[in-house]
Design an enzyme around this catalytic site. Sequence first.
Site, short mmCIF file in Angstrom:
data_model
loop_
_atom_site.label_atom_id
_atom_site.label_comp_id
_atom_site.label_asym_id
_atom_site.label_seq_id
_atom_site.Cartn_x
_atom_site.Cartn_y
_atom_site.Cartn_z
N SER A 113 0.85 -1.20 0.00
CA SER A 113 0.00 0.00 0.00
C SER A 113 0.88 1.24 0.00
O SER A 113 2.03 1.21 0.48
CB SER A 113 -0.87 -0.01 1.27
OG SER A 113 -1.45 1.26 1.50
N TYR A 123 -1.61 -0.28 10.22
CA TYR A 123 -1.77 -0.84 8.86
C TYR A 123 -0.56 -0.47 8.00
O TYR A 123 0.02 -1.34 7.32
CB TYR A 123 -3.05 -0.27 8.25
CG TYR A 123 -3.34 -0.70 6.83
CD1 TYR A 123 -3.87 -1.95 6.55
CD2 TYR A 123 -3.11 0.17 5.76
CE1 TYR A 123 -4.16 -2.33 5.24
CE2 TYR A 123 -3.39 -0.20 4.45
CZ TYR A 123 -3.92 -1.45 4.20
OH TYR A 123 -4.20 -1.82 2.91
N1 LIG Z 1 -8.77 -1.10 -1.08
C1 LIG Z 1 -7.71 -0.29 -0.91
O1 LIG Z 1 -7.82 0.94 -0.85
C2 LIG Z 1 -6.33 -0.87 -0.85
C3 LIG Z 1 -5.23 -0.01 -1.05
C4 LIG Z 1 -3.95 -0.53 -0.96
C5 LIG Z 1 -3.77 -1.86 -0.69
N2 LIG Z 1 -4.84 -2.68 -0.48
C6 LIG Z 1 -4.59 -4.08 -0.16
O2 LIG Z 1 -5.08 -4.87 -1.22
C7 LIG Z 1 -5.44 -6.16 -0.72
C8 LIG Z 1 -6.85 -6.51 -1.18
O3 LIG Z 1 -7.73 -5.51 -0.69
P1 LIG Z 1 -9.21 -5.30 -1.27
O4 LIG Z 1 -9.45 -3.85 -1.18
O5 LIG Z 1 -9.38 -6.01 -2.56
O6 LIG Z 1 -10.05 -6.02 -0.10
P2 LIG Z 1 -11.50 -6.66 -0.11
O7 LIG Z 1 -12.31 -6.24 -1.28
O8 LIG Z 1 -12.02 -6.43 1.27
O9 LIG Z 1 -11.17 -8.24 -0.29
C9 LIG Z 1 -10.38 -8.88 0.66
C10 LIG Z 1 -10.17 -10.32 0.25
O10 LIG Z 1 -9.30 -10.94 1.23
C11 LIG Z 1 -10.00 -11.97 1.92
N3 LIG Z 1 -9.60 -11.88 3.33
C12 LIG Z 1 -9.84 -10.87 4.20
N4 LIG Z 1 -9.33 -11.15 5.40
C13 LIG Z 1 -8.74 -12.37 5.30
C14 LIG Z 1 -8.06 -13.23 6.21
N5 LIG Z 1 -7.90 -12.91 7.50
N6 LIG Z 1 -7.59 -14.42 5.75
C15 LIG Z 1 -7.78 -14.78 4.47
N7 LIG Z 1 -8.41 -14.02 3.57
C16 LIG Z 1 -8.90 -12.84 3.97
C17 LIG Z 1 -11.49 -11.69 1.66
O11 LIG Z 1 -12.31 -12.84 1.70
P3 LIG Z 1 -12.93 -13.38 3.09
O12 LIG Z 1 -13.61 -12.22 3.75
O13 LIG Z 1 -13.84 -14.49 2.71
O14 LIG Z 1 -11.77 -13.89 3.87
C18 LIG Z 1 -11.43 -11.14 0.24
O15 LIG Z 1 -11.30 -12.21 -0.69
C19 LIG Z 1 -5.28 -6.08 0.81
O16 LIG Z 1 -4.04 -6.62 1.18
C20 LIG Z 1 -5.29 -4.59 1.08
O17 LIG Z 1 -4.61 -4.26 2.27
C21 LIG Z 1 -6.12 -2.22 -0.57
#
Ligand SMILES: NC(=O)c1ccc[n+]([C@@H]2O[C@H](COP(=O)([O-])OP(=O)(O)OC[C@H]3O[C@@H](n4cnc5c(N)ncnc54)[C@H](OP(=O)(O)O)[C@@H]3O)[C@@H](O)[C@H]2O)c1
Length: 248
Positions: free
Chosen positions: A148, A161
Site C-alpha cells: 500500500s 496498517y
Molecule cells: N482497497 C484499498 O484501498 C487498498 C489499497 C492498498 C492496498 N490494499 C490491499 O489490497 C489487498 C486486497 O484488498 P481489497 O481492497 O481487494 O479487499 P476486499 O475487497 O475487502 O477483499 C479482501 C479479500 O481478502 C480476503 N480476506 C480478508 N481477510 C482475510 C483473512 N484474515 N484471511 C484470508 N483471507 C482474507 C477476503 O475474503 P474473506 O472475507 O472471505 O476472507 C477477500 O477475498 C489487501 O491486502 C489490502 O490491504 C487495498
Amino acid sequence: MSADDARVALVTGASRGIGALIARTLAERGWNLTVSARQPEALQGFAHALAADTGRRIVAVAADMSDEAAVEQLAREHVDAFGRTDALVLNAGMGAIGRFAEFPLRRLDKLYAVNVRSAYQLVQQLLPTMRATGGLSSKGARVIAMASMTGISAEPLNSAYGATKAALISLCETLTVEEYEHGVSGVAVCPGYVATDMTSGLADTIAPTEMITARDVADQTVALTELERTVVVPRLLLTRPGPNLWHA
Ligand SMILES: NC(=O)c1ccc[n+]([C@@H]2O[C@H](COP(=O)([O-])OP(=O)(O)OC[C@H]3O[C@@H](n4cnc5c(N)ncnc54)[C@H](OP(=O)(O)O)[C@@H]3O)[C@@H](O)[C@H]2O)c1
C-alpha cells in the site's frame, strides 16, 4: 509440473476485490490457480464460476491468514495439486484505522498476523517449489505482495496498517536479493485508495469514483508476471492525482 504445463499461481484474498480480478485475469490468460479466502461458500462459488468461464484448473482452499495451521495446509494443498508455482500473490489483507495514541495492541497483533506473518510463512513454505519453477522458466518465479502507499508515505490513522505494509515491502526486497540465483524475486504493489469493500466506509471522505479502480491494480499486477526474469521491479507505486504525490 501441472498436467498441461500452464503457469500456476496461488492467489490469497481471491474471492472479491483486487484479488478476484487478479485471479480472473490470470485464468483468462491461461494460468491454473489455487485461490484462497476465509469464507468457503463465496470462495467455492467464485472458483466454480472461474473454472467454468475459462476452462482452467482452479483449486479453492479456504484459510484464515491469521491461523498458522490453516496457512500451512493451504501451502501443502497448493503444492500437492500443482507441483509448481510461477507466482505467489500475497493479496489477502486486513484493514484497520485508528489514532496511534489509542490503537489497541491486540488489533496490531491481528493486523501483523494477517498482513505480514502469513505472507512470511507462505513464502517460506513455497520457496522450494518457486525455486524449482523459477530455475526452469525464462520469466522466473515472482512473489507479488499487495502492499500500500501507506507503507511508503505516512497517512494519519494508519500507523499499524502502514507498518504492516512497510514490512511487506521490506520482505519482498530482501527476498529478491537472497533468491535471485534461483530465479525468484519479490515485488510490492503499493496502491493508494482503491474502490473495493475495504474502502466502502471512506465513501463520505473520498468518493469511490476518485479512487483507483481494482481493474487498474489487477491489470498492472498481472503485467508483472509477463516480465522476463532478467528484470526486477522492487515496488510498483500507484497513487492518485492531487497536490501531494505521496499520498494514498
Ligand atoms: N482497497 C484499498 O484501498 C487498498 C489499497 C492498498 C492496498 N490494499 C490491499 O489490497 C489487498 C486486497 O484488498 P481489497 O481492497 O481487494 O479487499 P476486499 O475487497 O475487502 O477483499 C479482501 C479479500 O481478502 C480476503 N480476506 C480478508 N481477510 C482475510 C483473512 N484474515 N484471511 C484470508 N483471507 C482474507 C477476503 O475474503 P474473506 O472475507 O472471505 O476472507 C477477500 O477475498 C489487501 O491486502 C489490502 O490491504 C487495498
